[in-house]
Design a protein around this motif. Sequence first.
Motif, PDB file in Angstrom:
ATOM      1  N   SER A   1      37.700  39.723  44.143  1.00 46.60           N
ATOM      2  CA  SER A   1      36.631  40.737  44.149  1.00 46.60           C
ATOM      3  C   SER A   1      36.115  40.947  45.564  1.00 46.60           C
ATOM      4  O   SER A   1      35.944  42.084  46.012  1.00 46.60           O
ATOM      5  CB  SER A   1      35.471  40.313  43.254  1.00 46.60           C
ATOM      6  OG  SER A   1      35.798  40.416  41.907  1.00 46.60           O
TER       7      SER A   1
ATOM      8  N   TYR B   1      39.410  52.751  30.082  1.00 45.22           N
ATOM      9  CA  TYR B   1      38.728  52.678  31.373  1.00 45.22           C
ATOM     10  C   TYR B   1      38.600  54.072  31.988  1.00 45.22           C
ATOM     11  O   TYR B   1      37.540  54.465  32.474  1.00 45.22           O
ATOM     12  CB  TYR B   1      39.471  51.752  32.336  1.00 45.22           C
ATOM     13  CG  TYR B   1      39.418  50.299  31.954  1.00 45.22           C
ATOM     14  CD1 TYR B   1      38.294  49.521  32.238  1.00 45.22           C
ATOM     15  CD2 TYR B   1      40.488  49.689  31.315  1.00 45.22           C
ATOM     16  CE1 TYR B   1      38.245  48.178  31.893  1.00 45.22           C
ATOM     17  CE2 TYR B   1      40.445  48.348  30.967  1.00 45.22           C
ATOM     18  CZ  TYR B   1      39.330  47.595  31.258  1.00 45.22           C
ATOM     19  OH  TYR B   1      39.275  46.271  30.914  1.00 45.22           O
TER      20      TYR B   1
ATOM     21  N   GLN C   1      37.464  41.089  36.864  1.00 48.28           N
ATOM     22  CA  GLN C   1      37.035  40.105  35.868  1.00 48.28           C
ATOM     23  C   GLN C   1      37.854  40.190  34.587  1.00 48.28           C
ATOM     24  O   GLN C   1      38.076  39.188  33.920  1.00 48.28           O
ATOM     25  CB  GLN C   1      35.535  40.276  35.548  1.00 48.28           C
ATOM     26  CG  GLN C   1      34.622  39.870  36.681  1.00 48.28           C
ATOM     27  CD  GLN C   1      34.849  38.433  37.146  1.00 48.28           C
ATOM     28  OE1 GLN C   1      34.968  37.515  36.350  1.00 48.28           O
ATOM     29  NE2 GLN C   1      34.932  38.257  38.457  1.00 48.28           N
ATOM     30  N   ASN C   2      38.315  41.394  34.232  1.00 48.88           N
ATOM     31  CA  ASN C   2      39.104  41.572  33.011  1.00 48.88           C
ATOM     32  C   ASN C   2      40.609  41.493  33.256  1.00 48.88           C
ATOM     33  O   ASN C   2      41.395  41.855  32.379  1.00 48.88           O
ATOM     34  CB  ASN C   2      38.761  42.911  32.358  1.00 48.88           C
ATOM     35  CG  ASN C   2      37.367  42.936  31.800  1.00 48.88           C
ATOM     36  OD1 ASN C   2      36.771  41.905  31.496  1.00 48.88           O
ATOM     37  ND2 ASN C   2      36.808  44.123  31.669  1.00 48.88           N
TER      38      ASN C   2
ATOM     39  N   ASN D   1      31.089  48.193  41.244  1.00 42.80           N
ATOM     40  CA  ASN D   1      30.910  47.516  39.950  1.00 42.80           C
ATOM     41  C   ASN D   1      32.145  47.678  39.069  1.00 42.80           C
ATOM     42  O   ASN D   1      32.557  46.751  38.378  1.00 42.80           O
ATOM     43  CB  ASN D   1      29.669  48.041  39.225  1.00 42.80           C
ATOM     44  CG  ASN D   1      28.385  47.585  39.873  1.00 42.80           C
ATOM     45  OD1 ASN D   1      28.345  46.577  40.576  1.00 42.80           O
ATOM     46  ND2 ASN D   1      27.316  48.337  39.652  1.00 42.80           N
TER      47      ASN D   1
ATOM     48  N   LYS E   1      34.804  45.327  40.320  1.00 40.88           N
ATOM     49  CA  LYS E   1      34.517  43.962  39.865  1.00 40.88           C
ATOM     50  C   LYS E   1      34.893  43.792  38.394  1.00 40.88           C
ATOM     51  O   LYS E   1      35.441  42.755  38.002  1.00 40.88           O
ATOM     52  CB  LYS E   1      33.031  43.632  40.047  1.00 40.88           C
ATOM     53  CG  LYS E   1      32.601  43.471  41.477  1.00 40.88           C
ATOM     54  CD  LYS E   1      31.097  43.223  41.516  1.00 40.88           C
ATOM     55  CE  LYS E   1      30.523  43.381  42.905  1.00 40.88           C
ATOM     56  NZ  LYS E   1      29.056  43.277  42.897  1.00 40.88           N
ATOM     57  N   LEU E   2      34.587  44.807  37.582  1.00 42.13           N
ATOM     58  CA  LEU E   2      34.918  44.760  36.156  1.00 42.13           C
ATOM     59  C   LEU E   2      36.431  44.642  35.953  1.00 42.13           C
ATOM     60  O   LEU E   2      36.889  43.830  35.138  1.00 42.13           O
ATOM     61  CB  LEU E   2      34.396  46.014  35.448  1.00 42.13           C
ATOM     62  CG  LEU E   2      34.758  46.145  33.977  1.00 42.13           C
ATOM     63  CD1 LEU E   2      33.898  45.203  33.141  1.00 42.13           C
ATOM     64  CD2 LEU E   2      34.593  47.572  33.506  1.00 42.13           C
TER      65      LEU E   2
END
Length: 176
Positions: A59, A11, A83-84, A76, A79-80
């Motif tokens: 989020s 990341y 979500q992960n 974004n 959010k990623l």
Amino acid sequence: MSELATLARPYAAAVFKRSKETGTTEQWSKSLAFMSAVLKDKEISVVVDNPKVSKDRLSALMLDVCQGQVDEEGANFLKLLVQNNRLGLAPTISELFEAYKAENEGYVDVEVTTAYAFSKEEKQRFNSTLEKTLSKKVHMNVTVDKSLIGGVLVRAGDRVIDGSVKGQLQQLAKRL
């Protein structure tokens, strides 16, 4: 920590690469530092660690808290991470990002702990000596710790230089 670093490294590398492409390294640095600070807050960490809170609600909460501090790409990215299930990695991602940034810009962040405060001249001389020793430009953060008795303790990444009286006494005790 090494497990977190292993998970966070891709990341951090991707964010650093993107920041270089878009010329937004400073913005990303500030955004990641803010995200990291938010996640260190106890009230927020309780919500983040709660499995009953949905990813959408998490989020929305994080975007609301970070509003004005992160741009569209930062949102974004946030959010990623949610979500992960990697939101908890944000502080480690921030640290790795700063290390990539320092390497790219040719400097090293150095933590210097000293028994007594440096005068302005001593600090400049010590900074010059460290730059020669480490072969890089040095950004020093100096703290005073009277328990060292005398001397300095330098941490530059994974390198430690212990020139303190306390450290020498500990070495002597080990040898005896």
